[in-house]
Every structure is written in C-alpha cells, then in structure tokens.
Design a protein around this motif. Structure first.
Motif, PDB file in Angstrom:
ATOM      1  N   THR A 136     -47.065 -23.535 -51.347  1.00  0.00           N
ATOM      2  CA  THR A 136     -46.407 -24.830 -51.473  1.00  0.00           C
ATOM      3  C   THR A 136     -46.018 -25.360 -50.096  1.00  0.00           C
ATOM      4  OG1 THR A 136     -45.455 -24.085 -53.564  1.00  0.00           O
ATOM      5  CG2 THR A 136     -44.576 -26.108 -52.607  1.00  0.00           C
ATOM      6  N   LEU A 144     -44.645 -28.668 -47.795  1.00  0.00           N
ATOM      7  CA  LEU A 144     -43.976 -29.965 -47.821  1.00  0.00           C
ATOM      8  C   LEU A 144     -44.310 -30.731 -46.552  1.00  0.00           C
ATOM      9  CD1 LEU A 144     -40.352 -29.018 -48.989  1.00  0.00           C
ATOM     10  CD2 LEU A 144     -42.294 -29.697 -50.387  1.00  0.00           C
ATOM     11  N   PRO A 145     -44.459 -32.037 -46.659  1.00  0.00           N
ATOM     12  CA  PRO A 145     -44.561 -32.835 -45.442  1.00  0.00           C
ATOM     13  C   PRO A 145     -43.243 -32.739 -44.670  1.00  0.00           C
ATOM     14  CG  PRO A 145     -44.339 -34.228 -47.372  1.00  0.00           C
ATOM     15  CD  PRO A 145     -44.566 -32.832 -47.870  1.00  0.00           C
ATOM     16  N   SER A 158     -41.159 -34.771 -43.333  1.00  0.00           N
ATOM     17  CA  SER A 158     -40.012 -35.612 -43.704  1.00  0.00           C
ATOM     18  C   SER A 158     -39.298 -35.020 -44.912  1.00  0.00           C
ATOM     19  CB  SER A 158     -40.481 -37.030 -44.016  1.00  0.00           C
ATOM     20  OG  SER A 158     -40.972 -37.123 -45.334  1.00  0.00           O
ATOM     21  N   LEU A 159     -40.069 -34.587 -45.871  1.00  0.00           N
ATOM     22  CA  LEU A 159     -39.478 -34.022 -47.073  1.00  0.00           C
ATOM     23  C   LEU A 159     -38.852 -32.656 -46.776  1.00  0.00           C
ATOM     24  CD1 LEU A 159     -39.292 -35.114 -49.931  1.00  0.00           C
ATOM     25  CD2 LEU A 159     -41.250 -33.708 -50.561  1.00  0.00           C
ATOM     26  N   GLU A 206     -35.504 -33.125 -45.257  1.00  0.00           N
ATOM     27  CA  GLU A 206     -34.573 -33.628 -46.268  1.00  0.00           C
ATOM     28  C   GLU A 206     -34.126 -32.517 -47.207  1.00  0.00           C
ATOM     29  OE1 GLU A 206     -34.537 -36.972 -49.046  1.00  0.00           O
ATOM     30  OE2 GLU A 206     -35.916 -37.922 -47.643  1.00  0.00           O
ATOM     31  N   MET A 207     -35.070 -31.745 -47.680  1.00  0.00           N
ATOM     32  CA  MET A 207     -34.755 -30.662 -48.610  1.00  0.00           C
ATOM     33  C   MET A 207     -33.925 -29.580 -47.910  1.00  0.00           C
ATOM     34  SD  MET A 207     -35.968 -31.525 -51.522  1.00  0.00           S
ATOM     35  CE  MET A 207     -35.778 -33.279 -51.191  1.00  0.00           C
ATOM     36  N   LEU A 238     -30.451 -30.828 -47.818  1.00  0.00           N
ATOM     37  CA  LEU A 238     -29.883 -30.728 -49.156  1.00  0.00           C
ATOM     38  C   LEU A 238     -29.482 -29.288 -49.461  1.00  0.00           C
ATOM     39  CD1 LEU A 238     -29.576 -33.149 -50.986  1.00  0.00           C
ATOM     40  CD2 LEU A 238     -31.584 -32.403 -52.268  1.00  0.00           C
ATOM     41  N   SER A 251     -38.948 -25.741 -50.070  1.00  0.00           N
ATOM     42  CA  SER A 251     -39.966 -25.978 -51.108  1.00  0.00           C
ATOM     43  C   SER A 251     -39.395 -25.698 -52.497  1.00  0.00           C
ATOM     44  CB  SER A 251     -41.185 -25.102 -50.858  1.00  0.00           C
ATOM     45  OG  SER A 251     -40.914 -23.742 -51.181  1.00  0.00           O
ATOM     46  N   ALA A 268     -37.220 -28.657 -53.528  1.00  0.00           N
ATOM     47  CA  ALA A 268     -38.059 -29.762 -54.000  1.00  0.00           C
ATOM     48  C   ALA A 268     -38.555 -29.496 -55.420  1.00  0.00           C
ATOM     49  CB  ALA A 268     -39.243 -29.958 -53.049  1.00  0.00           C
ATOM     50  N   LYS A 269     -38.992 -28.277 -55.662  1.00  0.00           N
ATOM     51  CA  LYS A 269     -39.467 -27.936 -57.004  1.00  0.00           C
ATOM     52  C   LYS A 269     -38.348 -28.024 -58.022  1.00  0.00           C
ATOM     53  CE  LYS A 269     -43.344 -24.863 -55.908  1.00  0.00           C
ATOM     54  NZ  LYS A 269     -43.843 -23.471 -56.058  1.00  0.00           N
ATOM     55  N   LEU A 311     -35.855 -30.028 -57.932  1.00  0.00           N
ATOM     56  CA  LEU A 311     -35.627 -31.443 -58.232  1.00  0.00           C
ATOM     57  C   LEU A 311     -36.688 -31.963 -59.194  1.00  0.00           C
ATOM     58  CD1 LEU A 311     -34.527 -32.910 -54.777  1.00  0.00           C
ATOM     59  CD2 LEU A 311     -33.135 -32.583 -56.824  1.00  0.00           C
ATOM     60  N   VAL A 312     -37.906 -31.502 -58.993  1.00  0.00           N
ATOM     61  CA  VAL A 312     -38.976 -31.889 -59.914  1.00  0.00           C
ATOM     62  C   VAL A 312     -38.656 -31.401 -61.323  1.00  0.00           C
ATOM     63  CG1 VAL A 312     -41.406 -31.511 -60.519  1.00  0.00           C
ATOM     64  CG2 VAL A 312     -40.768 -31.998 -58.150  1.00  0.00           C
ATOM     65  N   TRP A 348     -35.761 -30.718 -62.499  1.00  0.00           N
ATOM     66  CA  TRP A 348     -34.607 -31.483 -62.971  1.00  0.00           C
ATOM     67  C   TRP A 348     -35.063 -32.815 -63.577  1.00  0.00           C
ATOM     68  CZ3 TRP A 348     -32.331 -35.643 -59.728  1.00  0.00           C
ATOM     69  CH2 TRP A 348     -31.160 -36.170 -60.279  1.00  0.00           C
ATOM     70  N   GLN A 395     -42.383 -35.281 -67.052  1.00  0.00           N
ATOM     71  CA  GLN A 395     -41.889 -35.219 -65.672  1.00  0.00           C
ATOM     72  C   GLN A 395     -42.123 -36.543 -64.969  1.00  0.00           C
ATOM     73  OE1 GLN A 395     -42.944 -35.244 -62.336  1.00  0.00           O
ATOM     74  NE2 GLN A 395     -40.887 -34.591 -61.709  1.00  0.00           N
ATOM     75  N   GLN A 433     -39.063 -38.758 -63.615  1.00  0.00           N
ATOM     76  CA  GLN A 433     -38.831 -39.031 -62.202  1.00  0.00           C
ATOM     77  C   GLN A 433     -38.805 -40.523 -61.914  1.00  0.00           C
ATOM     78  OE1 GLN A 433     -40.735 -36.457 -59.521  1.00  0.00           O
ATOM     79  NE2 GLN A 433     -40.600 -37.833 -57.769  1.00  0.00           N
ATOM     80  N   ASP A 445     -36.550 -40.211 -48.975  1.00  0.00           N
ATOM     81  CA  ASP A 445     -37.976 -40.523 -48.907  1.00  0.00           C
ATOM     82  C   ASP A 445     -38.597 -40.327 -50.287  1.00  0.00           C
ATOM     83  OD1 ASP A 445     -40.577 -40.966 -48.284  1.00  0.00           O
ATOM     84  OD2 ASP A 445     -40.634 -39.625 -46.557  1.00  0.00           O
ATOM     85  N   ALA A 498     -42.450 -39.749 -50.495  1.00  0.00           N
ATOM     86  CA  ALA A 498     -42.922 -38.392 -50.222  1.00  0.00           C
ATOM     87  C   ALA A 498     -42.595 -37.466 -51.388  1.00  0.00           C
ATOM     88  CB  ALA A 498     -42.297 -37.864 -48.933  1.00  0.00           C
ATOM     89  N   PHE A 499     -41.413 -37.640 -51.934  1.00  0.00           N
ATOM     90  CA  PHE A 499     -41.012 -36.782 -53.043  1.00  0.00           C
ATOM     91  C   PHE A 499     -41.907 -37.007 -54.257  1.00  0.00           C
ATOM     92  CE2 PHE A 499     -37.999 -36.043 -56.711  1.00  0.00           C
ATOM     93  CZ  PHE A 499     -38.148 -34.667 -56.685  1.00  0.00           C
ATOM     94  N   PHE A 521     -45.202 -35.349 -53.664  1.00  0.00           N
ATOM     95  CA  PHE A 521     -45.058 -33.907 -53.876  1.00  0.00           C
ATOM     96  C   PHE A 521     -45.076 -33.574 -55.362  1.00  0.00           C
ATOM     97  CE2 PHE A 521     -42.131 -30.410 -54.889  1.00  0.00           C
ATOM     98  CZ  PHE A 521     -42.822 -29.355 -54.293  1.00  0.00           C
ATOM     99  N   ALA A 522     -44.329 -34.379 -56.126  1.00  0.00           N
ATOM    100  CA  ALA A 522     -44.198 -34.092 -57.556  1.00  0.00           C
ATOM    101  C   ALA A 522     -45.531 -34.217 -58.287  1.00  0.00           C
ATOM    102  CB  ALA A 522     -43.158 -35.024 -58.178  1.00  0.00           C
TER     103      ALA A 522
END
Lengths: 234, 234
Positions: free
Chosen positions: A159, A161-162, A164-165, A168-169, A172, A183, A186-187, A189-190, A192, B194, B198, B213, B216-217, B220-221
DNA sequence: CGCAAATGAGAGCAGTGCTCTTATAAAAGA
DNA sequence: TCTTTTATAAGAGCACTGCTCTCATTTGCG
C-alpha cells in the motif's frame, strides 16, 4: 445574580424540567413525523402550552434541533465507546463497534438520519455539535491505537500513499493515534466511510430489492473491511 | 382524444415547454435554497405566474420533486455509464466511473443530496424513480461483467460467504452479472457502499477537518476498493 | 365559427416560524 | 411582610407555505 452552577435554584430546576419535556416531546414527534417536519407549534400543542412560550426555552427551531442532534451524537457515541472494548481481539472490538453503530441506527432511524443524512434545509450546525459528533470517530481511533500497541495491526507493504496524503495521514496519526502507520490511517478512514455508507444505504432504503439478508451482508462487510484495515484475525 | 405520443399537438408542446420552465426554475431554487426548502409559490413568483397555475402542471410539490429526482438520477446515470468505458483496463474503468459519480456529486451537491441524502420529509418516492435510480448500479454491474469476461477479475479464495449470503449473491449475479463469483458480487456491493459513503461524507461536510486533500484521498479509496473487489491492475 | 377543454388568476383555508405586547406568577430585596 | 423586579405564559399578528376551490379567459379542434 449569576446562578452558582452546581446548586440550581428552584426556578432553574423547573426550567430545566420544562426544557427536558420539550425535548422529549420533540423527539417523539421527530420519530413519527420525520426530520424536517419537526414543528415547534405541534410540540407546544402536545405539551398544552402556547407556541410562543416554547421560545422561552429554545430561541429558534434550529436551537431545538441542535439539542436533539447533540443528544443523538452523544447517545451513539456512548454506544460505540462501550462496544469498542467488547470481545476478544482487535478485530472483534472493531466488529462490535460497527455492530453497535448499526444497531443504534436501526433502532433510532430518524435520529440517525438527523445526524448522518443530508443536512436539514437552512440548518447550520453550530460549534457545540463538533465534540459530540467526534465521539464515534475517536472511539474507532482508540480501537486502532490499542490494536497497534497490541501488535494486532499489520501493515500491507504494497500500500503506497502519495506524499501529500502520506503527510496528512501522518499528522492525523500523530494527533489521535500515534504510532499507527499512515497507510493504515488512510485505510481506516476508507473503512469508516464504508461503514456509514452501508448503514445509511440500509436506513434510507437504498438496499431494498438488492440485499435481503442485511444482517449477513453487514457481517461480511465489517469482517472484510476489518481485514482490509489490517486487523489480524484472532 | 388520446395524444398520438410521437407527434405532439401545439397545445401539448407549449404545455411541455411550461413544464420545462418550471423544472428549470425549481432546480435553480433547489440549488440556492436547498432540498426541503423548495417552494412552489417561489418558483411561481419567479416565473410570474400565480401559484395555483403551477398546479396545472404538477399536481403537488412532491410531484415536482419527483421530476427533479428523476432528472438527477438520469443525469448521474448517464455520466457514470459514459465514464465506465473510458480508459484502458477494468480497474481504470472502475476508477473512471467512480470519479464521474464524485464529479457529478460535487458539481450538483443539492441534487446529490436530493437523491442520496436523507429522504425529504413526508416525501415517498414513487415507482417511476426506481428505474433511473438503478442506472449507476447497472453501469457498475456491466463494468464487473466486462472485467470478468476479459479475465481481469480475480477471486480471492480466502473469501468465504455464509450460505444465505452465497445464494443471494449468486441469484444477484445470475440476474445482472452472470458468471461473476458470489464473493466478488458481495465485495462489489461493499465497494459500492464505500463509494457513496465517502462521497456523501464529502458533500455533507463530514470530512471537514479530517482530510484536506480530498482528491488524493478519493483516488486512494477507489484504487484500494477496486483492488479489494478483485480488479487486476493493468 | 362556435364550443369545449385547457389554462390562469384570485380568494381562502390550515398550517408554519417567529415577534411583539400584555398579563400573571414567582423570586428577591427593603 | 410588602414591594419591586424578573421570568414566564398567553394571545394577536406578520409573512410565508401547500393546496383547493371558483370564476374568467384564452386557445385549439372539429
């Protein structure tokens, strides 16, 4: 004279009681009539008081709505928090938290609609709703942190991530769940989004005709998404 | 005398034109005022006609709402269908379809809210909305079928379904996407939830303060969920 | 051309959120 | 205890809503 806060005067106590009665009546009307159809006048009628009197307790219809929203967020948040520690192993914790959210949503659909459906027309959520609204997410974050500490969270190296992400993650994670890989954040959040997407679709009737055994489908989803996030099965 | 259908009489043509004008004005008001605040009287004012005259064209406010909903479903469905064939490879098709849905939702948020948000209070969607509402899902199903035929859909053998869900997913596959494995159908439904979860969170502002972002998110998703379903990367 | 059907306009009903003034009850101060 | 201040309740009223009726007007078809 400012009331001392802890000790409520007689007047304050009766005031709070009336406020409570209004909220109860409003919630009842909400359940039967639906979100945007909440009528202050109808609530007043129900309570046998003049509509103008209600405005002594809630300065607008939106104000009453806010009270209901806060109550709903808190109720759901408490359920999620309690469920997030049930069972053995992180995956089961995750599943139980998800189940709690769904159970709450199905038992109080109009209130779920109120907080996770489309915003009520003309209503702007005030600042004080932010904290209770975050409780579910924080409960899930705590779940994640515990799983990570217990070594029950595995990161999939494929997995990526770019940047920028990733930053950010990472930010967070540092804020709410230190130590958890970007990563995985991010997953999570997906997942969620998936959770609430599925519950919303079920509550709003969008699954009608597609899925009959919604219980089984939900179990499948939370299991699959739990593994997707990285929870190691017990 | 029944109108012949194809050839519209002069009266019918002007009638349809007025109907169209009302819909346009209603959509404009919808965009500025929000879903449930759509007022028949206001659109009548906007068009310089008496409010009662509008009732010659739409027998109720809900009737007008239905017209807007159908139009929205069709518009979104067309976008999704067009995008589902863009790019090379199934995974890219999937991603483009997802992007199209999101793009549409962000460009017409109130209409997205109308069809995927909480049901408008007191409004009951009539039968004729079912077909246009299914277009997006059918587009995704077609995508899945094509990917399967092209051998670009891999089944994860570790995914097991309970028997009740297995038979249901099998029936669903037989109906819309013959040949696709039940476990993949179930995963696709999870991914579908999903996706809309989202997008809804983004449109309704639930991602505020969590993810900056969002582009990007989202990328990713949809990539992660595409692989989750089983699309083999090109 | 005449007639019937479709359309538009207006009044009116019951409901809404909300504000204002007026009356009343209760708490606080002298 | 009596008075004054304050909180509450009630009612009228405004502007708005969806919707239904009646009545006048227009318009297209036979």
């Amino acid at each position: 004279m400012e009331p001392s806060g802890v000790v409520a005067s007689a007047r304050e106590r009766v005031r709070d009681a009336v406020r409570g009665e209004i909220i109860v009546a409003a919630r009842a009307q909400l359940a039967t009539e639906g979100a945007g159809a909440l009528s202050l006048r109808a609530v007043a009628r129900e309570l046998g008081m003049a509509s103008s009197a209600v405005y002594r307790y809630f300065k607008s219809r939106d104000d009453l709505l806010t009270a209901l929203i806060v109550e709903a967020y808190d109720s759901l948040g408490a359920e999620a928090e309690a469920a997030a520690t049930l069972g053995q192993g992180s995956l089961e914790h995750w599943r139980n938290a998800c189940r709690a959210v769904r159970r709450w949503a199905l038992s109080r659909p109009t209130e779920y609609t109120l907080i996770y459906g489309s915003p009520v027309p003309g209503y702007q959520a005030p600042e004080l709703t932010v904290a209770p609204a975050s409780r579910v997410l924080f409960a899930l974050a705590a779940l994640l942190a515990e799983a990570n500490d217990a070594g029950e969270l595995v990161e999939d190296p494929s997995t990526v991530l770019p940047t920028s992400l990733d930053t950010e993650m990472r930010a967070l994670a540092d804020f709410a769940i230190p130590g958890v890989a970007p990563s995985i954040v991010a997953k999570a959040l997906v997942a969620w989004n998936q959770l609430f997407g599925q519950i919303s679709f079920e509550v709003f009737g969008q699954l009608h005709g597609l899925v009959q055994d919604t219980d089984a489908f939900f179990e499948f989803a939370i299991d699959a998404m739990g593994r997707f996030v990285g929870f190691r099965p017990a």
